[in-house]
Motif scaffolding. Structure first.
Motif, PDB file in Angstrom:
ATOM      1  N   ALA A 140       0.836  -1.212   0.000  1.00 45.00           N
ATOM      2  CA  ALA A 140       0.000   0.000   0.000  1.00 45.00           C
ATOM      3  C   ALA A 140       0.863   1.251   0.000  1.00 45.00           C
ATOM      4  O   ALA A 140       0.573   2.227  -0.710  1.00 45.00           O
ATOM      5  N   ASP A 141       1.938   1.234   0.770  1.00 38.65           N
ATOM      6  CA  ASP A 141       2.848   2.379   0.817  1.00 38.65           C
ATOM      7  C   ASP A 141       3.518   2.592  -0.541  1.00 38.65           C
ATOM      8  O   ASP A 141       3.656   3.732  -1.011  1.00 38.65           O
ATOM      9  N   PHE A 142       3.925   1.486  -1.180  1.00 33.73           N
ATOM     10  CA  PHE A 142       4.531   1.575  -2.514  1.00 33.73           C
ATOM     11  C   PHE A 142       3.541   2.160  -3.527  1.00 33.73           C
ATOM     12  O   PHE A 142       3.889   3.036  -4.329  1.00 33.73           O
ATOM     13  N   LEU A 143       2.289   1.680  -3.498  1.00 32.98           N
ATOM     14  CA  LEU A 143       1.294   2.145  -4.461  1.00 32.98           C
ATOM     15  C   LEU A 143       0.895   3.605  -4.201  1.00 32.98           C
ATOM     16  O   LEU A 143       0.567   4.338  -5.134  1.00 32.98           O
ATOM     17  N   LEU A 144       0.958   4.030  -2.950  1.00 35.50           N
ATOM     18  CA  LEU A 144       0.721   5.448  -2.644  1.00 35.50           C
ATOM     19  C   LEU A 144       1.776   6.322  -3.306  1.00 35.50           C
ATOM     20  O   LEU A 144       1.453   7.337  -3.937  1.00 35.50           O
ATOM     21  N   SER A 145       3.045   5.903  -3.191  1.00 32.39           N
ATOM     22  CA  SER A 145       4.116   6.701  -3.799  1.00 32.39           C
ATOM     23  C   SER A 145       4.064   6.611  -5.319  1.00 32.39           C
ATOM     24  O   SER A 145       4.394   7.576  -6.022  1.00 32.39           O
ATOM     25  N   LEU A 146       3.613   5.460  -5.856  1.00 35.67           N
ATOM     26  CA  LEU A 146       3.459   5.331  -7.308  1.00 35.67           C
ATOM     27  C   LEU A 146       2.369   6.287  -7.806  1.00 35.67           C
ATOM     28  O   LEU A 146       2.555   6.980  -8.817  1.00 35.67           O
ATOM     29  N   CYS A 147       1.242   6.322  -7.097  1.00 33.65           N
ATOM     30  CA  CYS A 147       0.160   7.238  -7.479  1.00 33.65           C
ATOM     31  C   CYS A 147       0.600   8.687  -7.351  1.00 33.65           C
ATOM     32  O   CYS A 147       0.185   9.538  -8.139  1.00 33.65           O
ATOM     33  N   GLU A 148       1.457   8.961  -6.372  1.00 31.29           N
ATOM     34  CA  GLU A 148       1.963  10.328  -6.209  1.00 31.29           C
ATOM     35  C   GLU A 148       2.788  10.741  -7.418  1.00 31.29           C
ATOM     36  O   GLU A 148       2.709  11.882  -7.883  1.00 31.29           O
ATOM     37  N   LEU A 149       3.573   9.797  -7.955  1.00 35.94           N
ATOM     38  CA  LEU A 149       4.335  10.068  -9.170  1.00 35.94           C
ATOM     39  C   LEU A 149       3.403  10.300 -10.358  1.00 35.94           C
ATOM     40  O   LEU A 149       3.636  11.180 -11.190  1.00 35.94           O
ATOM     41  N   VAL A 150       2.354   9.490 -10.440  1.00 38.16           N
ATOM     42  CA  VAL A 150       1.429   9.561 -11.572  1.00 38.16           C
ATOM     43  C   VAL A 150       0.618  10.857 -11.527  1.00 38.16           C
ATOM     44  O   VAL A 150       0.463  11.551 -12.541  1.00 38.16           O
ATOM     45  N   VAL A 151       0.094  11.187 -10.346  1.00 36.08           N
ATOM     46  CA  VAL A 151      -0.742  12.379 -10.214  1.00 36.08           C
ATOM     47  C   VAL A 151       0.087  13.641 -10.394  1.00 36.08           C
ATOM     48  O   VAL A 151      -0.333  14.612 -11.030  1.00 36.08           O
ATOM     49  N   GLY A 152       1.324  13.627  -9.836  1.00 37.64           N
ATOM     50  CA  GLY A 152       2.222  14.767 -10.003  1.00 37.64           C
ATOM     51  C   GLY A 152       1.784  15.970  -9.191  1.00 37.64           C
ATOM     52  O   GLY A 152       0.994  15.873  -8.253  1.00 37.64           O
ATOM     53  N   GLY A 153       2.301  17.130  -9.563  1.00 38.62           N
ATOM     54  CA  GLY A 153       1.998  18.363  -8.827  1.00 38.62           C
ATOM     55  C   GLY A 153       2.984  18.573  -7.691  1.00 38.62           C
ATOM     56  O   GLY A 153       3.498  17.618  -7.120  1.00 38.62           O
ATOM     57  N   LYS A 154       3.225  19.817  -7.349  1.00 34.92           N
ATOM     58  CA  LYS A 154       4.244  20.119  -6.340  1.00 34.92           C
ATOM     59  C   LYS A 154       3.830  19.699  -4.937  1.00 34.92           C
ATOM     60  O   LYS A 154       4.663  19.459  -4.072  1.00 34.92           O
ATOM     61  N   ASP A 155       2.507  19.596  -4.691  1.00 35.91           N
ATOM     62  CA  ASP A 155       2.032  19.231  -3.353  1.00 35.91           C
ATOM     63  C   ASP A 155       1.787  17.735  -3.203  1.00 35.91           C
ATOM     64  O   ASP A 155       1.525  17.254  -2.094  1.00 35.91           O
ATOM     65  N   GLY A 156       1.863  16.986  -4.307  1.00 40.91           N
ATOM     66  CA  GLY A 156       1.651  15.539  -4.234  1.00 40.91           C
ATOM     67  C   GLY A 156       0.216  15.185  -3.894  1.00 40.91           C
ATOM     68  O   GLY A 156      -0.716  15.966  -4.127  1.00 40.91           O
ATOM     69  N   LEU A 157       0.011  14.025  -3.299  1.00 38.95           N
ATOM     70  CA  LEU A 157      -1.329  13.557  -2.941  1.00 38.95           C
ATOM     71  C   LEU A 157      -1.833  14.275  -1.702  1.00 38.95           C
ATOM     72  O   LEU A 157      -1.089  14.540  -0.763  1.00 38.95           O
ATOM     73  N   GLN A 158      -3.125  14.580  -1.707  1.00 41.74           N
ATOM     74  CA  GLN A 158      -3.776  15.176  -0.548  1.00 41.74           C
ATOM     75  C   GLN A 158      -4.230  14.072   0.416  1.00 41.74           C
ATOM     76  O   GLN A 158      -4.371  12.916   0.012  1.00 41.74           O
ATOM     77  N   PRO A 159      -4.472  14.392   1.695  1.00 41.92           N
ATOM     78  CA  PRO A 159      -4.846  13.364   2.677  1.00 41.92           C
ATOM     79  C   PRO A 159      -6.034  12.494   2.266  1.00 41.92           C
ATOM     80  O   PRO A 159      -6.012  11.270   2.469  1.00 41.92           O
ATOM     81  N   ILE A 160      -7.075  13.107   1.690  1.00 42.10           N
ATOM     82  CA  ILE A 160      -8.251  12.323   1.287  1.00 42.10           C
ATOM     83  C   ILE A 160      -7.875  11.359   0.155  1.00 42.10           C
ATOM     84  O   ILE A 160      -8.327  10.200   0.121  1.00 42.10           O
ATOM     85  N   GLU A 161      -7.039  11.811  -0.772  1.00 46.15           N
ATOM     86  CA  GLU A 161      -6.593  10.941  -1.872  1.00 46.15           C
ATOM     87  C   GLU A 161      -5.810   9.760  -1.335  1.00 46.15           C
ATOM     88  O   GLU A 161      -5.980   8.614  -1.794  1.00 46.15           O
ATOM     89  N   LYS A 162      -4.937   9.989  -0.353  1.00 48.61           N
ATOM     90  CA  LYS A 162      -4.180   8.897   0.254  1.00 48.61           C
ATOM     91  C   LYS A 162      -5.110   7.901   0.937  1.00 48.61           C
ATOM     92  O   LYS A 162      -4.910   6.682   0.854  1.00 48.61           O
TER      93      LYS A 162
END
Length: 303
Positions: free
Chosen positions: A39-61
């Motif tokens: 789950a931690d790996f897939l969170l960081s993978l999604c963060e790469l995919v979504v992009g943006g300077k702020d990364g994933l927001q708490p609700i997205e995580k």
């Protein structure tokens, strides 16, 4: 690699070789749950995919973590065929969630599931039990390179864990290391490799021709501090100055990497520094390794 009977995995659009980033081993005892690590790996993978300077927001995580546990539920409970899900299963589960944030992440993932960059949306079809495995990323464009490196790093970690579980050490060689340290996420991974994976029987080795770029990385100091063995060959003048300061090399020792011939340099082992000369004998191994144009030309003539 092929001469040694190894498996060459070329990760590129159109390549028949596939690594599924959703692969998981639930039968290996770890300090942390394999599902939590995935789950931690897939969170960081999604963060790469979504992009943006702020990364994933708490609700997205939160919704990503929820979806990851849902798509692995049957596998964790031993229900069904026991096959790992695909990236598309995560995409489809995200679309089922009521939160608009889930749809945002799903839309970003679409390109890598049903879109033109879907090479990681396939079951793993390569021989991961081969004694030597080589993963080639040079055929990737910029859009996929960071994601591919992140997935490859997870694959290496999984292989090290499986081998350690079976009482086997793993030698890992990372070529063009200066490129791998350009991305902050990948660089932090390699710091963890040099600090933590060594405790699981991993013997990491890095290779680079671009010392200046390598030493420009903020993470390199932590990696060098955990490196017991190093070989330096001939270096450019600007690189020698940087190395002398970073590694505490004397003027006399620097002479061994100044305009030196092939196979000559300095060997660092713990607190000991030794100049060496290695005249590699010509033969089958030399022919496999050489990149000299004159050698390749002569080999073509003999064929």
């Amino acid at each position: 690699m092929r001469r040694l009977g190894g498996q060459v995995i070329e990760i590129a659009p159109g390549s028949p070789s596939h690594i599924n980033p959703m692969d998981i081993r639930l039968d290996i005892d770890e300090d942390e749950s394999p599902l939590s690590m995935k789950a931690d790996f897939l969170l960081s993978l999604c963060e790469l995919v979504v992009g943006g300077k702020d990364g994933l927001q708490p609700i997205e995580k939160t919704v990503i973590d929820r979806c990851v546990r849902l798509i692995y539920r049957d596998m964790a409970l031993g229900i069904g065929a026991g096959k790992p899900p695909l990236l598309q299963d995560l995409y489809e589960e995200l679309l089922k969630q009521p939160e608009p944030e889930a749809r945002r992440v799903a839309t970003a993932l679409e390109l890598y599931c049903t879109g033109s960059l879907n090479l990681f949306n396939h079951p793993t079809n390569v021989d991961l039990t081969a004694r030597v495995v080589c993963i080639v990323l040079k055929g990737l464009g910029e859009n996929l390179r960071k994601i591919a490196m992140h997935i490859t790093n997870d694959f290496v970690t999984s292989a090290v864990n499986v081998n350690f579980h079976n009482g086997i050490s793993t030698w890992c060689y990372f070529d063009e290391f200066h490129i791998l340290l350009r991305d902050a996420l990948t660089a932090s991974y390699f710091v963890a490799v040099w600090k933590m994976l060594r405790k699981k029987g991993c013997v990491p080795s890095a290779l680079t021709q671009n010392v200046k770029d390598l030493l420009a990385s903020r993470e390199i100091e932590a990696i060098l501090d955990n490196t017991d063995f190093m070989i330096l060959l001939a270096q450019a003048q600007s690189d020698r100055a940087i190395l002398a300061k970073q590694l505490g090399i004397s003027e006399h020792q620097l002479s061994y990497i100044t305009h030196s011939n092939s196979g000559e340099g300095l060997l660092f082992y713990g607190d000991v520094t030794i100049p060496f000369v290695d005249r590699f004998p010509k033969g089958e191994i030399y022919n496999l390794l050489t990149t000299r144009p004159e050698d390749l030309k002569n080999e073509a003539k003999t064929e």
